[in-house]
Design a protein around this motif. Structure first.
Motif, PDB file in Angstrom:
ATOM      1  N   ARG A 169       0.868  -1.167   0.000  1.00  0.00           N
ATOM      2  CA  ARG A 169       0.000   0.000   0.000  1.00  0.00           C
ATOM      3  C   ARG A 169       0.909   1.222   0.000  1.00  0.00           C
ATOM      4  O   ARG A 169       1.837   1.312   0.797  1.00  0.00           O
ATOM      5  N   ILE A 191      -2.978   4.867  -1.960  1.00  0.00           N
ATOM      6  CA  ILE A 191      -3.484   3.977  -2.998  1.00  0.00           C
ATOM      7  C   ILE A 191      -3.175   2.544  -2.589  1.00  0.00           C
ATOM      8  O   ILE A 191      -2.046   2.224  -2.227  1.00  0.00           O
ATOM      9  N   THR A 192      -4.196   1.699  -2.643  1.00  0.00           N
ATOM     10  CA  THR A 192      -4.015   0.321  -2.213  1.00  0.00           C
ATOM     11  C   THR A 192      -3.390  -0.512  -3.334  1.00  0.00           C
ATOM     12  O   THR A 192      -3.176  -0.032  -4.451  1.00  0.00           O
ATOM     13  N   ARG A 218      -4.841  -2.656  -4.919  1.00  0.00           N
ATOM     14  CA  ARG A 218      -5.852  -2.821  -5.964  1.00  0.00           C
ATOM     15  C   ARG A 218      -6.185  -1.507  -6.664  1.00  0.00           C
ATOM     16  O   ARG A 218      -7.096  -1.462  -7.488  1.00  0.00           O
ATOM     17  N   GLY A 219      -5.479  -0.437  -6.274  1.00  0.00           N
ATOM     18  CA  GLY A 219      -5.692   0.837  -6.943  1.00  0.00           C
ATOM     19  C   GLY A 219      -6.789   1.699  -6.343  1.00  0.00           C
ATOM     20  O   GLY A 219      -7.177   2.706  -6.954  1.00  0.00           O
ATOM     21  N   ILE A 220      -7.265   1.346  -5.170  1.00  0.00           N
ATOM     22  CA  ILE A 220      -8.276   2.167  -4.510  1.00  0.00           C
ATOM     23  C   ILE A 220      -7.585   3.364  -3.869  1.00  0.00           C
ATOM     24  O   ILE A 220      -6.621   3.203  -3.129  1.00  0.00           O
ATOM     25  N   THR A 221      -8.104   4.545  -4.150  1.00  0.00           N
ATOM     26  CA  THR A 221      -7.448   5.778  -3.698  1.00  0.00           C
ATOM     27  C   THR A 221      -8.250   6.464  -2.601  1.00  0.00           C
ATOM     28  O   THR A 221      -9.463   6.303  -2.481  1.00  0.00           O
ATOM     29  N   ASN A 222      -7.524   7.264  -1.819  1.00  0.00           N
ATOM     30  CA  ASN A 222      -8.146   8.055  -0.773  1.00  0.00           C
ATOM     31  C   ASN A 222      -7.362   9.345  -0.642  1.00  0.00           C
ATOM     32  O   ASN A 222      -6.134   9.347  -0.823  1.00  0.00           O
ATOM     33  N   LYS A 247      -8.595  17.100  -2.177  1.00  0.00           N
ATOM     34  CA  LYS A 247      -9.570  16.453  -3.056  1.00  0.00           C
ATOM     35  C   LYS A 247      -9.926  17.356  -4.228  1.00  0.00           C
ATOM     36  O   LYS A 247     -10.164  18.551  -4.063  1.00  0.00           O
ATOM     37  N   THR A 306      -4.011  13.986  -7.665  1.00  0.00           N
ATOM     38  CA  THR A 306      -4.339  12.637  -8.120  1.00  0.00           C
ATOM     39  C   THR A 306      -3.159  11.721  -7.857  1.00  0.00           C
ATOM     40  O   THR A 306      -2.043  11.986  -8.329  1.00  0.00           O
ATOM     41  N   SER A 318      -1.451   7.926  -8.259  1.00  0.00           N
ATOM     42  CA  SER A 318      -1.507   6.783  -9.162  1.00  0.00           C
ATOM     43  C   SER A 318      -0.249   5.942  -8.959  1.00  0.00           C
ATOM     44  O   SER A 318       0.706   6.381  -8.322  1.00  0.00           O
TER      45      SER A 318
END
Length: 117
Positions: free
Chosen positions: A33, A51-52, A54-58, A64, A68, A70
């Protein structure tokens, strides 16, 4: 433990953009992560975005819609695209890699971002 190197910081005017990169050593990048933190003078280090695997972002509320996060697992690299920069974004930005307990998290050396006219 993965080794991390940040790049891409610098001086930018308010409203400008920067792209930070975090290059990781080794071939296990995809199991980590990843996150960006920042620390302004006299303040604590806070998470900016994560970003996890699996690509899950916070994102922190303060970034916000402007930042971004990535990652490119084939290149062992994480990015932070920063747009509409504000003077309050001025800080040292750190890259963080975490695969959970019992392994310790890894940190980069930091890259300075200064937003000023």
């Amino acid at each position: 433990q993965v080794q991390l190197v940040e790049s891409g910081g610098g001086l930018v005017q308010p409203g400008g953009s920067l792209r930070l990169s975090c290059a990781a050593s080794g071939n296990s990048f995809r199991i980590y992560r990843m996150a960006w933190y920042r620390q302004a003078p006299g303040k604590q280090r806070d998470v900016v975005a994560s970003i996890t695997t699996r690509g899950i972002t916070n994102y922190a509320d303060s970034v916000k819609g402007r930042f971004t996060i990535s990652r490119d697992n084939d290149k062992n690299t994480m990015y932070l695209q920063m747009n509409s920069l504000k003077p309050d974004d001025t800080a040292v930005y750190y890259c963080n890699a975490d695969r959970g307990r019992p392994w310790p998290a890894s940190w980069g050396q930091g890259t300075q971002v200064t937003v000023s006219s």
